[in-house]
Motif scaffolding. Sequence first.
Motif, PDB file in Angstrom:
ATOM      1  N   ALA B  41      44.825  42.474  44.770  1.00 21.31           N
ATOM      2  CA  ALA B  41      46.285  42.484  44.694  1.00 21.31           C
ATOM      3  C   ALA B  41      46.715  43.744  43.935  1.00 21.31           C
ATOM      4  CB  ALA B  41      46.770  41.225  43.997  1.00 21.31           C
ATOM      5  N   GLY B  42      48.005  43.902  43.688  1.00 20.17           N
ATOM      6  CA  GLY B  42      48.535  45.150  43.132  1.00 20.17           C
ATOM      7  C   GLY B  42      48.189  45.472  41.695  1.00 20.17           C
ATOM      8  N   VAL B  43      47.742  44.462  40.946  1.00 20.11           N
ATOM      9  CA  VAL B  43      47.366  44.693  39.536  1.00 20.11           C
ATOM     10  C   VAL B  43      45.960  44.151  39.304  1.00 20.11           C
ATOM     11  CG1 VAL B  43      47.905  44.164  37.120  1.00 20.11           C
ATOM     12  CG2 VAL B  43      49.768  44.525  38.750  1.00 20.11           C
ATOM     13  N   VAL B  44      45.138  44.980  38.705  1.00 12.04           N
ATOM     14  CA  VAL B  44      43.779  44.567  38.355  1.00 12.04           C
ATOM     15  C   VAL B  44      43.557  44.884  36.881  1.00 12.04           C
ATOM     16  CG1 VAL B  44      41.326  45.130  38.650  1.00 12.04           C
ATOM     17  CG2 VAL B  44      42.779  44.872  40.659  1.00 12.04           C
ATOM     18  N   VAL B  45      43.033  43.898  36.156  1.00  8.85           N
ATOM     19  CA  VAL B  45      42.618  44.165  34.773  1.00  8.85           C
ATOM     20  C   VAL B  45      41.106  43.980  34.732  1.00  8.85           C
ATOM     21  CG1 VAL B  45      43.023  43.706  32.339  1.00  8.85           C
ATOM     22  CG2 VAL B  45      44.789  43.124  34.002  1.00  8.85           C
ATOM     23  N   MET B  46      40.423  45.007  34.290  1.00  5.99           N
ATOM     24  CA  MET B  46      38.962  45.006  34.315  1.00  5.99           C
ATOM     25  C   MET B  46      38.392  45.013  32.894  1.00  5.99           C
ATOM     26  SD  MET B  46      36.461  47.588  36.380  1.00  5.99           S
ATOM     27  CE  MET B  46      36.844  49.036  35.433  1.00  5.99           C
ATOM     28  N   VAL B  47      37.439  44.122  32.670  1.00  9.94           N
ATOM     29  CA  VAL B  47      36.739  44.068  31.382  1.00  9.94           C
ATOM     30  C   VAL B  47      35.239  44.076  31.679  1.00  9.94           C
ATOM     31  CG1 VAL B  47      36.377  42.765  29.243  1.00  9.94           C
ATOM     32  CG2 VAL B  47      38.612  42.689  30.361  1.00  9.94           C
ATOM     33  N   GLY B  48      34.521  44.966  31.040  1.00 13.69           N
ATOM     34  CA  GLY B  48      33.076  45.048  31.255  1.00 13.69           C
ATOM     35  C   GLY B  48      32.322  44.060  30.389  1.00 13.69           C
ATOM     36  N   ILE B  49      31.177  43.609  30.902  1.00 13.51           N
ATOM     37  CA  ILE B  49      30.297  42.712  30.146  1.00 13.51           C
ATOM     38  C   ILE B  49      28.998  43.468  29.893  1.00 13.51           C
ATOM     39  CG2 ILE B  49      29.036  40.504  30.191  1.00 13.51           C
ATOM     40  CD1 ILE B  49      31.966  39.944  30.302  1.00 13.51           C
ATOM     41  N   THR B  50      28.547  43.474  28.638  1.00 12.33           N
ATOM     42  CA  THR B  50      27.285  44.130  28.301  1.00 12.33           C
ATOM     43  C   THR B  50      26.440  43.182  27.456  1.00 12.33           C
ATOM     44  OG1 THR B  50      28.150  45.076  26.249  1.00 12.33           O
ATOM     45  CG2 THR B  50      28.403  46.408  28.224  1.00 12.33           C
ATOM     46  N   GLY B  51      25.173  43.476  27.366  1.00 11.20           N
ATOM     47  CA  GLY B  51      24.286  42.628  26.555  1.00 11.20           C
ATOM     48  C   GLY B  51      23.231  42.011  27.447  1.00 11.20           C
ATOM     49  N   VAL B  52      22.988  40.714  27.271  1.00 13.18           N
ATOM     50  CA  VAL B  52      21.982  40.029  28.086  1.00 13.18           C
ATOM     51  C   VAL B  52      22.421  40.015  29.553  1.00 13.18           C
ATOM     52  CG1 VAL B  52      20.795  37.823  28.449  1.00 13.18           C
ATOM     53  CG2 VAL B  52      21.189  38.643  26.130  1.00 13.18           C
ATOM     54  N   LEU B  53      23.745  39.987  29.744  1.00 14.46           N
ATOM     55  CA  LEU B  53      24.295  40.106  31.100  1.00 14.46           C
ATOM     56  C   LEU B  53      24.991  41.456  31.242  1.00 14.46           C
ATOM     57  CD1 LEU B  53      25.964  36.582  31.519  1.00 14.46           C
ATOM     58  CD2 LEU B  53      23.682  37.282  32.241  1.00 14.46           C
ATOM     59  N   THR B  54      25.012  41.969  32.461  1.00 18.62           N
ATOM     60  CA  THR B  54      25.709  43.228  32.743  1.00 18.62           C
ATOM     61  C   THR B  54      26.636  43.014  33.933  1.00 18.62           C
ATOM     62  OG1 THR B  54      23.859  44.564  31.970  1.00 18.62           O
ATOM     63  CG2 THR B  54      25.388  45.636  33.476  1.00 18.62           C
ATOM     64  N   GLY B  55      27.830  43.535  33.826  1.00 13.71           N
ATOM     65  CA  GLY B  55      28.752  43.409  34.953  1.00 13.71           C
ATOM     66  C   GLY B  55      30.180  43.573  34.520  1.00 13.71           C
ATOM     67  N   GLN B  56      31.085  42.981  35.298  1.00 13.66           N
ATOM     68  CA  GLN B  56      32.487  43.075  34.925  1.00 13.66           C
ATOM     69  C   GLN B  56      33.273  41.865  35.398  1.00 13.66           C
ATOM     70  OE1 GLN B  56      31.346  45.975  36.814  1.00 13.66           O
ATOM     71  NE2 GLN B  56      31.698  44.884  38.732  1.00 13.66           N
ATOM     72  N   VAL B  57      34.385  41.679  34.706  1.00 16.09           N
ATOM     73  CA  VAL B  57      35.342  40.631  35.052  1.00 16.09           C
ATOM     74  C   VAL B  57      36.597  41.352  35.530  1.00 16.09           C
ATOM     75  CG1 VAL B  57      36.709  38.721  34.143  1.00 16.09           C
ATOM     76  CG2 VAL B  57      34.435  39.185  33.200  1.00 16.09           C
ATOM     77  N   LEU B  58      37.074  40.986  36.713  1.00 20.44           N
ATOM     78  CA  LEU B  58      38.303  41.590  37.244  1.00 20.44           C
ATOM     79  C   LEU B  58      39.338  40.503  37.459  1.00 20.44           C
ATOM     80  CD1 LEU B  58      36.515  44.125  37.980  1.00 20.44           C
ATOM     81  CD2 LEU B  58      37.881  44.278  40.032  1.00 20.44           C
ATOM     82  N   LEU B  59      40.456  40.642  36.782  1.00 22.87           N
ATOM     83  CA  LEU B  59      41.580  39.742  37.017  1.00 22.87           C
ATOM     84  C   LEU B  59      42.498  40.451  38.004  1.00 22.87           C
ATOM     85  CD1 LEU B  59      43.065  37.106  36.116  1.00 22.87           C
ATOM     86  CD2 LEU B  59      44.240  38.488  34.412  1.00 22.87           C
ATOM     87  N   SER B  60      42.683  39.842  39.161  1.00 21.85           N
ATOM     88  CA  SER B  60      43.490  40.461  40.226  1.00 21.85           C
ATOM     89  C   SER B  60      44.713  39.598  40.494  1.00 21.85           C
ATOM     90  CB  SER B  60      42.622  40.595  41.491  1.00 21.85           C
ATOM     91  OG  SER B  60      43.418  40.871  42.619  1.00 21.85           O
ATOM     92  N   LEU B  61      45.886  40.215  40.486  1.00 19.80           N
ATOM     93  CA  LEU B  61      47.121  39.460  40.700  1.00 19.80           C
ATOM     94  C   LEU B  61      48.224  40.397  41.191  1.00 19.80           C
ATOM     95  CD1 LEU B  61      48.438  38.485  37.129  1.00 19.80           C
ATOM     96  CD2 LEU B  61      46.836  40.281  37.567  1.00 19.80           C
ATOM     97  N   SER B  62      49.249  39.820  41.786  1.00 28.69           N
ATOM     98  CA  SER B  62      50.352  40.649  42.271  1.00 28.69           C
ATOM     99  C   SER B  62      51.177  41.144  41.093  1.00 28.69           C
ATOM    100  CB  SER B  62      51.246  39.841  43.212  1.00 28.69           C
ATOM    101  OG  SER B  62      51.941  38.863  42.458  1.00 28.69           O
ATOM    102  N   GLU B  63      51.958  42.199  41.314  1.00 20.87           N
ATOM    103  CA  GLU B  63      52.791  42.710  40.224  1.00 20.87           C
ATOM    104  C   GLU B  63      53.825  41.677  39.806  1.00 20.87           C
ATOM    105  OE1 GLU B  63      53.959  46.912  40.291  1.00 20.87           O
ATOM    106  OE2 GLU B  63      55.911  46.275  39.548  1.00 20.87           O
ATOM    107  N   GLU B  64      54.327  40.919  40.770  1.00 20.55           N
ATOM    108  CA  GLU B  64      55.307  39.877  40.434  1.00 20.55           C
ATOM    109  C   GLU B  64      54.689  38.831  39.523  1.00 20.55           C
ATOM    110  OE1 GLU B  64      58.643  39.729  40.909  1.00 20.55           O
ATOM    111  OE2 GLU B  64      58.201  41.782  41.507  1.00 20.55           O
ATOM    112  N   CYS B  65      53.488  38.416  39.864  1.00 23.99           N
ATOM    113  CA  CYS B  65      52.779  37.424  39.047  1.00 23.99           C
ATOM    114  C   CYS B  65      52.477  38.017  37.663  1.00 23.99           C
ATOM    115  CB  CYS B  65      51.485  37.000  39.745  1.00 23.99           C
ATOM    116  SG  CYS B  65      50.572  35.737  38.853  1.00 23.99           S
TER     117      CYS B  65
END
Lengths: 138, 175
Positions: B41-65
């Motif tokens: 969707a139009g807005v993405v907030v990304m947070v990386g994960i490091t440590g025993v796990l590696t990757g990322q969390v992406l929160l995806s939502l419309s600009e209205e939301c």
Amino acid sequence: MLDNGNTSDASGEACASASVRVMIVDDAPSVRRNLRRVLEKEGYDVVCEAEDGDEAVNMAAEHKPDIITMDVVMKRVDGIAAAQEIKRKLPNTKIIMVTQRIMPSVLLQSIRAGAENFVHKPIDEAEIIAAMKKAVTG
Amino acid sequence: MKAEFLNPFINSVTHIIESTVGETPARGKIFLRGKYPYTTAGVVVMVGITGVLTGQVLLSLSEECAKGLAAKMLMEDVLFEFDEYAQSALAEMANMIAANATIGLSEAGYSCNITPPSVITGKQMEISCQEHIQTIVIPMECGAGNMELNLSMIETNLLASVSKERILHLKEKHA
């Protein structure tokens, strides 16, 4: 103003929130804005805001706040290091740490740095007001 | 992806939305993304994960939301622009979701840290991950609209071996 020993205006009594000078330290503009609103609504005098620990140390020296709300995780100088430095210069300023994760290690380091209290993020209005009142009276 | 990686995020996203926005979101059916790239969707907030796990969390939502959620977090009736404060509020939300989830991960024996959140806005944004990193999606619905929490994670000790296998595979493919 509190009798915090940091200023020449020391009445020696716990005063109303209107005269309590507060500094807000957080790297998130939204958190600073919300805290300012909540505290000003309660009558606290928010004298300045800082967005990292380094700025907090400088601003605290300049404004000599009675109470500081201090984010723990920030870029450059973090909240614990900033609290330690501020307490060294302004020992009677009360510091309330604001953090998402009150981990034992963070708790211990914050207490060693001189923090008086902790509140969780997301910030609960009642919790921060209670912590402020405790800092004023305590 | 193991359920013990997923559950802390399910619990965290519900708890954080409840405590920041003041409503309990409805959770949709969790699904695994079948292919990359996927469109957000139009807005993405990304947070990386490091440590025993590696990757990322992406929160995806419309600009209205995003504006609807940010308005509640900023104690405003309505936001007309997705401005600095609104972006900061959404970044805080994603940060809290990820940070809170890492407590559950630590309790399960997966000690992790998170990276500072990044807010990205645009139209028809395409996201790709390495094929061997699965993305699990937790759809959520609240008064402001729909959002998706995309979890792309792998155990860090597996990452190296999988990456080596992938390099060998690519070398063979292009030999």
